[in-house]
Design a protein around this motif. Sequence first.
Motif, mmCIF file in Angstrom:
data_model
loop_
_atom_site.group_PDB
_atom_site.id
_atom_site.type_symbol
_atom_site.label_atom_id
_atom_site.label_comp_id
_atom_site.label_asym_id
_atom_site.label_seq_id
_atom_site.Cartn_x
_atom_site.Cartn_y
_atom_site.Cartn_z
ATOM 1 N N GLN A 1 0.858 -1.195 0.000
ATOM 2 C CA GLN A 1 0.000 0.000 0.000
ATOM 3 C C GLN A 1 0.891 1.242 0.000
ATOM 4 O OE1 GLN A 1 -2.280 -1.030 3.605
ATOM 5 N NE2 GLN A 1 -4.108 -0.776 2.336
ATOM 6 N N PRO A 2 1.263 1.749 -1.168
ATOM 7 C CA PRO A 2 2.205 2.869 -1.223
ATOM 8 C C PRO A 2 1.682 4.178 -0.613
ATOM 9 C CG PRO A 2 1.632 2.091 -3.440
ATOM 10 C CD PRO A 2 0.895 1.247 -2.471
ATOM 11 N N ASP A 3 0.365 4.304 -0.460
ATOM 12 C CA ASP A 3 -0.155 5.536 0.145
ATOM 13 C C ASP A 3 -0.094 5.489 1.666
ATOM 14 O OD1 ASP A 3 -2.080 3.520 -0.056
ATOM 15 O OD2 ASP A 3 -3.737 4.952 0.127
ATOM 16 N N VAL A 4 0.233 4.331 2.260
ATOM 17 C CA VAL A 4 0.408 4.192 3.706
ATOM 18 C C VAL A 4 1.896 4.245 4.004
ATOM 19 C CG1 VAL A 4 0.091 2.678 5.697
ATOM 20 C CG2 VAL A 4 -1.702 2.839 3.959
ATOM 21 N N ILE A 5 2.280 5.148 4.907
ATOM 22 C CA ILE A 5 3.685 5.334 5.238
ATOM 23 C C ILE A 5 3.931 4.780 6.635
ATOM 24 C CG2 ILE A 5 5.477 7.064 5.663
ATOM 25 C CD1 ILE A 5 4.092 8.768 3.534
ATOM 26 N N GLY A 6 5.025 4.029 6.779
ATOM 27 C CA GLY A 6 5.339 3.410 8.062
ATOM 28 C C GLY A 6 6.690 3.833 8.590
ATOM 29 N N ILE A 7 6.817 3.790 9.917
ATOM 30 C CA ILE A 7 8.083 4.083 10.591
ATOM 31 C C ILE A 7 8.082 3.304 11.899
ATOM 32 C CG2 ILE A 7 7.208 6.140 11.766
ATOM 33 C CD1 ILE A 7 10.007 7.411 11.344
ATOM 34 N N MET A 8 9.225 2.854 12.325
ATOM 35 C CA MET A 8 9.331 2.144 13.595
ATOM 36 C C MET A 8 9.250 3.145 14.741
ATOM 37 S SD MET A 8 9.426 -0.966 13.072
ATOM 38 C CE MET A 8 9.715 -2.155 11.812
ATOM 39 N N PHE A 9 8.610 2.727 15.826
ATOM 40 C CA PHE A 9 8.438 3.620 16.966
ATOM 41 C C PHE A 9 9.771 4.128 17.498
ATOM 42 C CE2 PHE A 9 8.215 4.068 21.639
ATOM 43 C CZ PHE A 9 7.467 5.234 21.689
ATOM 44 N N ARG B 1 12.292 1.713 24.121
ATOM 45 C CA ARG B 1 13.090 0.488 24.188
ATOM 46 C C ARG B 1 12.226 -0.763 24.080
ATOM 47 N NH1 ARG B 1 15.345 3.794 27.820
ATOM 48 N NH2 ARG B 1 17.388 4.633 27.350
ATOM 49 N N ARG B 2 11.185 -0.907 24.895
ATOM 50 C CA ARG B 2 10.348 -2.109 24.827
ATOM 51 C C ARG B 2 9.644 -2.217 23.482
ATOM 52 N NH1 ARG B 2 4.735 -2.686 27.937
ATOM 53 N NH2 ARG B 2 4.092 -1.699 26.009
ATOM 54 N N ASP B 3 9.130 -1.095 22.955
ATOM 55 C CA ASP B 3 8.326 -1.094 21.734
ATOM 56 C C ASP B 3 9.043 -0.449 20.543
ATOM 57 O OD1 ASP B 3 6.048 -2.320 22.939
ATOM 58 O OD2 ASP B 3 5.557 -0.405 23.878
ATOM 59 N N ASP B 4 10.361 -0.406 20.579
ATOM 60 C CA ASP B 4 11.102 0.251 19.497
ATOM 61 C C ASP B 4 10.827 -0.353 18.121
ATOM 62 O OD1 ASP B 4 12.177 2.082 21.198
ATOM 63 O OD2 ASP B 4 14.215 1.264 21.184
ATOM 64 N N ASN B 5 10.484 -1.637 18.060
ATOM 65 C CA ASN B 5 10.257 -2.302 16.770
ATOM 66 C C ASN B 5 8.789 -2.379 16.378
ATOM 67 O OD1 ASN B 5 13.000 -2.736 16.297
ATOM 68 N ND2 ASN B 5 12.979 -4.552 17.590
ATOM 69 N N VAL B 6 7.927 -1.612 17.048
ATOM 70 C CA VAL B 6 6.506 -1.578 16.686
ATOM 71 C C VAL B 6 6.334 -0.582 15.538
ATOM 72 C CG1 VAL B 6 4.191 -0.942 17.474
ATOM 73 C CG2 VAL B 6 5.715 -2.207 18.996
ATOM 74 N N PRO B 7 5.760 -1.042 14.430
ATOM 75 C CA PRO B 7 5.567 -0.103 13.311
ATOM 76 C C PRO B 7 4.374 0.835 13.558
ATOM 77 C CG PRO B 7 4.784 -2.290 12.710
ATOM 78 C CD PRO B 7 5.370 -2.405 14.082
ATOM 79 N N ILE B 8 4.558 2.060 13.132
ATOM 80 C CA ILE B 8 3.493 3.073 13.189
ATOM 81 C C ILE B 8 3.193 3.443 11.754
ATOM 82 C CG2 ILE B 8 2.887 5.397 13.945
ATOM 83 C CD1 ILE B 8 4.931 4.940 16.235
ATOM 84 N N PHE B 9 1.908 3.405 11.413
ATOM 85 C CA PHE B 9 1.498 3.671 10.039
ATOM 86 C C PHE B 9 0.686 4.956 9.946
ATOM 87 C CE2 PHE B 9 1.794 -0.966 10.460
ATOM 88 C CZ PHE B 9 2.755 -1.220 9.492
#
Length: 172
Positions: free
Chosen positions: A92-100, A137-145
């Motif tokens: 989904q190119p219109d959805v942008i993600g970044i790690m917390f 630290r605990r949730d650093d690898n949770v993606p945010i969209f």
Amino acid sequence: MECCSDSEEESFGAKVAMFNQKASKHQDKQGKNPFTSGLNIEKPKFSKEEYGRPEAGSLSDLRGRKANAHILKEILELCEMISQEGTPCRDQPDVIGIMFGDLFNIYTNINDKCVGLLLRARKQKFVEFEGECLFQRRDDNVPIFLVKPIEEIRQEYKQRLEEVRKETLLAS
């Protein structure tokens, strides 16, 4: 012996009437105040919309509206940061993600309320992420969209800010 002219008497009478009116209003208000009136207290009646909110047009109401506009601005700033620093999703190119963790490290240099703003942005359906609250630290690898295009979020921001301005003008 002449005391004062007719215009002075009218002016004085108007001032006395205005004072009496203010005194009467104050007395009525104090009669409803549970801390000053004693035993015969009427239970205040509020609608669901009024409960827990300041009186319309009061300074507290005005401060709340200004704070709401400020928070909207900070949410837009957070969404802008996700849009700039995040990467589009493959499917989904219109959805942008970044790690917390990445967002937290970037955004805390700008604002120390990153997690609270993320929660508000999710409530407004601008972003999505798993979990109730995110912790460093605990949730650093949770993606945010970022689930809406940034242009659409900017448009909503402008519309909401205009609504807040109109409400503020009507209240004052």
